[in-house]
Enzyme design. Structure first.
Site, short mmCIF file in Angstrom:
data_model
loop_
_atom_site.label_atom_id
_atom_site.label_comp_id
_atom_site.label_asym_id
_atom_site.label_seq_id
_atom_site.Cartn_x
_atom_site.Cartn_y
_atom_site.Cartn_z
CE LYS A 97 -29.08 16.40 -51.17
NZ LYS A 97 -28.37 16.20 -49.92
NE ARG A 114 -26.81 11.67 -59.51
CZ ARG A 114 -26.45 12.10 -58.29
NH1 ARG A 114 -25.30 11.76 -57.78
NH2 ARG A 114 -27.24 12.88 -57.61
CD GLU A 135 -24.06 18.81 -47.91
OE1 GLU A 135 -23.69 18.27 -48.97
OE2 GLU A 135 -23.90 20.01 -47.64
#
Ligand code: ATP
Ligand code: MG
Length: 568
Positions: free
Chosen positions: A279, A269, A44
């Site tokens: 982020k 992850r 994104e």
């Protein structure tokens, strides 16, 4: 059946077998998707890529490389409020830097807005989606809890016609933000909360960086993501574990629409000690000025570590070594540095730099001698050529390489002791000069002209070898000594992750470099002997005025070199 038996056909697995590779190999063997492999990396564009993304990039591109497939780069740009062109550009730069190529397969979810709208209309026509007039708060309140089922919306049983009309009017911009959403009609009592009539479209009168003002409704991530994968023909849609609960929704959407059905596979992850990889937190560091920006060398972003001196080779090696697992774990930051050291030890040129200079005057060295120049190899083992290193009467050594009162086992310089100046001469400390406050300002030494080149004239043993720079020829440089940004090993677990910022994460010193480094190209990486790996800063380093960043300290490499040279 073992993995090797399963894959004894055309497809062979590389050394590091992981469950995803096994799965893909099985699909190929069984003829699924006619043996085709297509993966994608779907960022994104709402921030810069970080080390966690590198794991995903290496995994996706690694799979397609291994199985003769392809990997798409797709921007998941469905949330225009947070997305920017700057991020799109940085992401492309970083993926290329890591060494991967999406060729002509650069896609944007926003390219599919028209198609996605048509899919939503199709679901409405099937009676599988409805426009809900409840407010966000009402929807949240009626969703239920993990223990309690949700409550059906009063608008759930609207007719297909009414839904079609309302959805068209949503698109036409007739309603303000937040007044209506399109929801999937699944099951408000589902034990999986994700399946309780999730929103598919929301109203947002926001300018999009690619589609401009063409749309005022935007698809939700869950709706756009699985359908974008399907539209592209992605065979293996690899994502992180937190999306496992969303898989039934993806399956539901794809099956209701009867479209191509990619297989979603989840993996753990990457979590790295002393680092945050979210982020939201990284944006906070940037916006609050805690770091100097996304590419601050202390940031765990790819642009940050690149600027610090990390190489794509080291990053890929790291991603290979951490492997791919199905349960969350925490990787030591030290492993990342280890991979960097291994890469750079093998191929980084060596150079001499003195970070905290201490002046040394060689009393018995001729005052006017200026032609004493050494040819030093750029690398001790590899043939990387030579450079000229001038010697003269006044030198700099590292302050730390001298002790007036040596601790036990200290083999460097102290009054009366003899050391080797790397590749040059033996010197002996004769006198310590101090200022009025008692600070050491200068050492008076003598040298042995017979020891030129660092070899022992009469076989006498010298234990210490120091790096040095000729004062008259030295180049002044700013050197930035970076350290971990966080003192806590898991800063994300702290109540306020900024409370454990390492106050010593950056120390700036005025260093003296050997003259060959004066015009170092920005981005050039070398080892400062005995000190670590350093990279000429890609933004601030200028010809004649170098600025170096410390990528990592050294570990044991000097010990080996010292042993080797000692026998000369
Ligand atoms: P963040 O949580 O930092 O905001 P994100 O998942 O929202 O990250 P995306 O841009 O959606 O960021 O991520 C693109 C891809 O990178 C996704 O497929 C995601 O699963 C993967 N990814 C993100 N963070 C990590 C991580 N720490 N380890 C492995 N893969 C990751
Ligand atoms: Mg995401």
């Amino acid at each position: 059946m073992t993995t090797s038996e399963k894959n004894s056909g055309d497809v062979s697995l590389s050394a590091h077998v992981n469950f995803i590779r096994v799965r893909v190999a099985e699909d190929i063997a069984s003829g699924k998707n006619a043996g085709r492999v297509m993966t994608r990396f779907p960022p994104e564009p709402n921030g810069y890529l970080h080390i966690g993304h590198a794991k995903s990039i290496c995994l996706n591109f690694g799979l397609s490389k291994e199985f003769a497939g392809v990997t798409n780069l797709r921007f998941d740009d469905t949330n225009p409020a947070k997305e920017e062109v700057e991020y799109v550009e940085s992401i492309m730069r970083d993926v290329k830097w890591l060494g991967f190529d999406w060729e002509d397969r650069l896609y944007y979810a926003s390219d599919y807005f028209e198609k996605l709208f048509a899919y939503a209309v199709e679901l409405i026509k099937k009676g599988k989606a409805y426009v809900d007039d409840q407010s966000a708060e009402e929807i949240r309140a009626n969703r239920g809890t993990l223990k309690q089922p949700g409550t059906n919306s009063p608008y759930r049983d609207r007719s297909v016609e009414e839904n079609l009309e309302l959805f068209a009017r949503m698109r036409a911009g007739e309603f303000p933000d937040g007044t209506r959403v399109l929801r999937a009609k699944i099951d408000m009592a589902s034990p999986n909360v994700v399946m309780r009539d999730p929103a598919l479209y929301r109203i947002k009168h926001v300018h999009h960086h690619r589609t401009g003002d063409a749309w005022c409704i935007y698809p939700m991530y869950d709706f756009a993501h699985c359908l974008s994968d399907s539209i592209e023909g992605v065979t293996h849609s690899i994502c992180t574990l937190e999306f496992a609960n969303n898989r039934p929704l993806y399956d539901w959407i794809l099956d209701e629409l009867g479209v191509f059905h990619p297989q979603q596979i989840e993996f753990a992850r990457l979590n790295l000690t002393h680092t945050v990889l979210s982020k939201r937190k990284l944006i906070h560091l940037v916006n609050e000025g805690i770091t100097t920006g996304w590419d601050d060398p202390r940031m765990p972003t790819l642009s940050g570590i690149r600027r610090r001196g990390f190489t794509p080779e080291a990053m890929r090696d790291f991603c290979e070594r951490i492997g791919v697992a199905r349960s969350d774990n925490m990787v030591e930051y030290g492993l990342l540095e280890h991979c960097l050291r291994e890469d750079l030890n093998a191929r980084a040129p060596r150079a001499m730099a003195v970070l905290r200079p201490l002046k040394v005057v060689i009393e018995n060295y001729p005052d006017d001698k200026t032609d004493d120049v050494f040819d030093f190899p750029w690398h001790p083992e590899k043939d990387m050529g030579m450079r000229k290193v001038p010697f003269s009467k006044v030198l700099y050594i590292e302050q730390d390489d001298f002790r007036e009162v040596p601790p036990k086992g200290y083999h460097r310089l102290y009054p009366g002791n003899e050391v080797r100046l790397r590749y040059a001469y033996y010197i002996t400390c004769r006198e310590v000069v101090k200022d009025a406050d008692g600070n050491i300002t200068e050492l008076r030494c003598t040298y042995d002209p017979e020891s030129r080149g660092g070899g022992s004239p009469d076989g006498r043993k010298i234990k210490g070898t120091l790096h040095w720079v000729s004062a008259a020829h030295a180049v002044d440089a700013e050197v930035r000594l970076y350290d971990l940004l966080f003192t806590a090993s898991n800063p994300g677990a702290e109540e306020d992750f900024t409370s454990c910022i390492n106050p010593k994460s950056l120390e700036v010193v005025r260093a003296k470099l050997e003259p060959a480094l004066a015009d170092s190209a920005p981005g050039w990486i070398c080892q400062f002997e005995r000190l670590g790996y350093f990279c000429a800063d890609e933004k601030d380093s200028k010809p004649g005025a170098p600025v170096f960043n410390r990528a990592a300290t050294l570990k044991d490499t000097w010990g080996k070199i010292e042993k080797k040279q000692g026998g000369k």
